[in-house]
Design an enzyme around this catalytic site. Structure first.
Site, PDB file in Angstrom:
ATOM      1  CG  ASP A  64      27.631  61.060  31.019  1.00 17.17           C
ATOM      2  OD1 ASP A  64      27.307  61.089  29.943  1.00 17.17           O
ATOM      3  OD2 ASP A  64      27.404  61.524  31.656  1.00 17.17           O
ATOM      4  CB  SER A  65      32.472  64.431  31.450  1.00 14.86           C
ATOM      5  OG  SER A  65      33.493  62.882  31.538  1.00 14.86           O
ATOM      6  CG  PHE A 140      35.783  68.177  23.605  1.00 12.97           C
ATOM      7  CD1 PHE A 140      35.529  68.213  24.625  1.00 12.97           C
ATOM      8  CD2 PHE A 140      37.527  67.190  23.651  1.00 12.97           C
ATOM      9  CE1 PHE A 140      35.245  67.218  25.370  1.00 12.97           C
ATOM     10  CE2 PHE A 140      37.390  66.609  25.223  1.00 12.97           C
ATOM     11  CZ  PHE A 140      36.080  65.972  25.832  1.00 12.97           C
TER      12      PHE A 140
END
Ligand code: IMP
Length: 185
Positions: A64-65, A140
């Site tokens: 998770d970023s 992205f």
């Protein structure tokens, strides 16, 4: 060693394949859905994801970023995915129009489970700045508007270059060390 990276994000998957592949760890893509709760920290999201997956999966990595903009007291942070969907990169640039203070950081929290070991988490950070315009076709998410070196955006770097500087690349390097320790000689 082979490990499943559970993500719906193809961009993250490419980064794991490049960075871990280079270290001799083979990764494969798992698209197992799990609950990504709305929480105050990336760690809480990852912890809950690991609780859900540890019963179903043998070895896995989840990630998770988020992008934390200093001028906005860390926003979008844990709301990054929502901010990207609603504002998009152009919306973030508009909010930052005329701002001189453009510092920001990416954070990445990795959750990892390997058989016979307790799950663990590793975090990586990359400081940089929001650029004045979007540049680059690679990567992205927020990559076109974030620069770690003050010159090129993440979207102007190839996979190897991004991994050598990025929040995720740093977390992956620590993960590889931890895996080497856990697996023993
Ligand atoms: P997630 O919840 O970890 O999937 O990521 C939250 C949001 O941040 C998503 O919209 C991602 O596209 C974006 N994001 C995560 N990591 C990166 C990155 O390395 N570069 C650019 N955007 C990212």
């Amino acid at each position: 060693m082979r490990i499943k990276v559970i993500t719906s994000n193809e961009g993250k998957m490419r980064e794991y394949s490049q960075a871990l592949g280079e270290l001799g760890i083979e990764v494969f893509h798992g698209k197992v859905p799990y609950d990504e709760i709305q929480a105050d920290t990336l760690e809480e999201v990852v912890e809950r994801g690991m609780e859900e997956l540890r019963e179903k999966e043998g070895s896995f990595i989840i990630d998770d970023s988020g992008l934390f903009i200093d001028r906005f007291y860390g926003f979008p942070g844990v709301y990054s995915s929502y901010a990207l969907k609603t504002l998009g990169n152009e919306g973030v640039l508009r909010l930052m129009a005329g701002e001189e203070r453009r510092s920001a950081r990416f954070e990445c929290c990795i959750g990892c489970k390997i058989p016979g070991r307790e799950p663990f988490m590793i975090s990586g950070e990359c400081r940089g700045a929001i650029t004045k315009e979007a540049r680059g076709e690679r990567g992205f998410g927020f990559d076109p508007i974030f620069s770690a070196d003050g010159e090129r955006t993440f979207a102007e770097l190839d996979l190897e270059e991004k991994n050598s500087l990025s929040h995720r690349g740093r977390a992956i390097a620590m993960l590889a060390e931890r895996l080497a320790e856990e697996m023993g000689p």
